[in-house]
Write a protein that holds these residues in place. Structure first.
Motif, short mmCIF file in Angstrom:
data_model
loop_
_atom_site.label_atom_id
_atom_site.label_comp_id
_atom_site.label_asym_id
_atom_site.label_seq_id
_atom_site.Cartn_x
_atom_site.Cartn_y
_atom_site.Cartn_z
N ALA A 29 0.82 -1.22 0.00
CA ALA A 29 0.00 0.00 0.00
C ALA A 29 0.85 1.27 0.00
N GLY A 30 2.17 1.11 0.17
CA GLY A 30 3.07 2.27 0.16
C GLY A 30 2.86 3.21 1.33
N LEU A 31 2.52 2.67 2.49
CA LEU A 31 2.14 3.51 3.62
C LEU A 31 3.33 4.01 4.44
N ASP A 32 4.46 3.31 4.37
CA ASP A 32 5.61 3.72 5.18
C ASP A 32 6.77 4.25 4.34
N LYS A 33 6.45 4.76 3.17
CA LYS A 33 7.51 5.34 2.33
C LYS A 33 8.15 6.53 3.04
N TYR A 34 9.46 6.54 3.03
CA TYR A 34 10.26 7.65 3.60
C TYR A 34 10.12 7.76 5.12
N VAL A 35 9.49 6.80 5.76
CA VAL A 35 9.37 6.81 7.22
C VAL A 35 10.65 6.26 7.83
N LYS A 36 11.26 7.03 8.72
CA LYS A 36 12.51 6.61 9.34
C LYS A 36 12.34 6.06 10.76
N LYS A 37 11.31 6.48 11.44
CA LYS A 37 11.21 6.17 12.86
C LYS A 37 9.90 5.49 13.24
N LEU A 38 8.79 6.16 13.02
CA LEU A 38 7.49 5.67 13.51
C LEU A 38 6.74 4.98 12.37
N ASP A 39 7.12 3.73 12.09
CA ASP A 39 6.38 2.98 11.08
C ASP A 39 5.10 2.41 11.69
N ILE A 40 4.29 1.77 10.86
CA ILE A 40 2.97 1.32 11.32
C ILE A 40 3.07 0.25 12.39
N LEU A 41 4.02 -0.67 12.27
CA LEU A 41 4.17 -1.72 13.28
C LEU A 41 4.58 -1.13 14.63
N THR A 42 5.50 -0.16 14.61
CA THR A 42 5.91 0.50 15.85
C THR A 42 4.76 1.28 16.46
N PHE A 43 4.02 1.98 15.61
CA PHE A 43 2.84 2.73 16.06
C PHE A 43 1.83 1.79 16.72
N THR A 44 1.60 0.64 16.10
CA THR A 44 0.66 -0.35 16.64
C THR A 44 1.13 -0.85 17.99
N ASN A 45 2.42 -1.16 18.11
CA ASN A 45 2.97 -1.61 19.39
C ASN A 45 2.76 -0.56 20.48
N ALA A 46 3.02 0.70 20.13
CA ALA A 46 2.89 1.78 21.11
C ALA A 46 1.46 1.91 21.62
N PHE A 47 0.49 1.77 20.73
CA PHE A 47 -0.90 1.95 21.15
C PHE A 47 -1.47 0.71 21.84
N ILE A 48 -0.95 -0.46 21.52
CA ILE A 48 -1.33 -1.65 22.29
C ILE A 48 -0.84 -1.50 23.73
N TYR A 49 0.40 -1.05 23.89
CA TYR A 49 0.94 -0.82 25.23
C TYR A 49 0.11 0.26 25.96
N ALA A 50 -0.21 1.34 25.26
CA ALA A 50 -0.99 2.43 25.86
C ALA A 50 -2.36 1.94 26.32
N GLN A 51 -2.97 1.05 25.54
CA GLN A 51 -4.27 0.50 25.91
C GLN A 51 -4.16 -0.33 27.18
N LEU A 52 -3.11 -1.15 27.27
CA LEU A 52 -2.92 -2.01 28.44
C LEU A 52 -2.68 -1.18 29.71
#
Length: 214
Positions: A29-52
């Motif tokens: 889908a080309g969603l993480d083009k040019y992303v250096k730090k906060l890719d979708i998998l990292t974002f997902t991990n962060a919000f799963i932790y935040a939910q817990l």
């Protein structure tokens, strides 16, 4: 939860997420083009932790990641600002998470096997909605009340042998009645028993479903 329990539960949440498969979806889908730090998998991990941990703001998520080495290791980044989290949250299309959900459902079907799926999973579907309030000035499209915006998450849960999992999730503005989503959530199968509350009452639809044997 204490920190040890959080780590254990977090890993159980992350374990079914096949990062290689999800990354292929993201790349396609080309969603993480040019992303250096906060890719979708990292974002997902962060919000799963935040939910817990019940972190109820982007600032709290940012501060927690910045302060705690254990969280940095779990999530996969050493620091992130609340503005970066906000931009990523705004830019990620919700459809990618629907694709991930469907991928997880397929994995569950594979684990349980086709025989159990055909005999058990289709028997009981639980339908309900949750309302999420939002800022009216930023989400004018999410029609709810005069003073605030909001969306409804309409969910169909399949129940099998003590295990439950989302079968389908639909998002809509919060104002329309729950019953407007019935057609999208009902499973057209004579062996399925649907369970829902009075918010989904629509006798014309009930009559049509009955004629179809649902």
């Amino acid at each position: 939860m204490d920190n040890h329990t959080i780590k254990t539960v977090f890993k159980e949440y992350i374990h079914p997420l096949d990062s290689k498969v999800i990354q292929k979806m993201v790349d396609h889908a080309g969603l993480d083009k040019y992303v250096k730090k906060l890719d979708i998998l990292t974002f997902t991990n962060a919000f799963i932790y935040a939910q817990l941990k019940n972190l109820d703001s982007l600032k709290r998520i940012s501060n927690t990641i910045k302060r705690k080495k254990t969280v940095q290791r779990l999530v996969g980044i050493e620091s992130i600002s609340k503005s970066q989290l906000s931009r990523k949250n705004r830019d990620i299309p919700h459809e990618i998470f629907e694709v991930i959900l469907h991928h997880l459902i397929q994995k569950l079907h594979h684990i349980l096997g086709p025989r159990m799926v055909s005999k058990e999973l289709g028997k009981l579907h639980l339908i309900d909605s949750s309302t999420i309030s939002m800022c009216l000035s930023q989400y004018e499209w999410a029609d709810f009340r005069e003073t605030k915006a909001g969306v409804k998450m309409h969910t169909s849960i399949s129940f099998c042998d003590g295990i439950s999992y989302p079968n389908k999730v639909n998002l809509s503005p919060a104002r329309p009645a729950d019953e407007t989503q019935l057609d999208a959530l009902i499973v057209a199968d004579k062996k399925v028993l649907h369970v829902f509350d009075r918010g989904y009452f629509n006798f014309e639809k009930f009559e049509a479903y009955s004629k179809a044997g649902i």
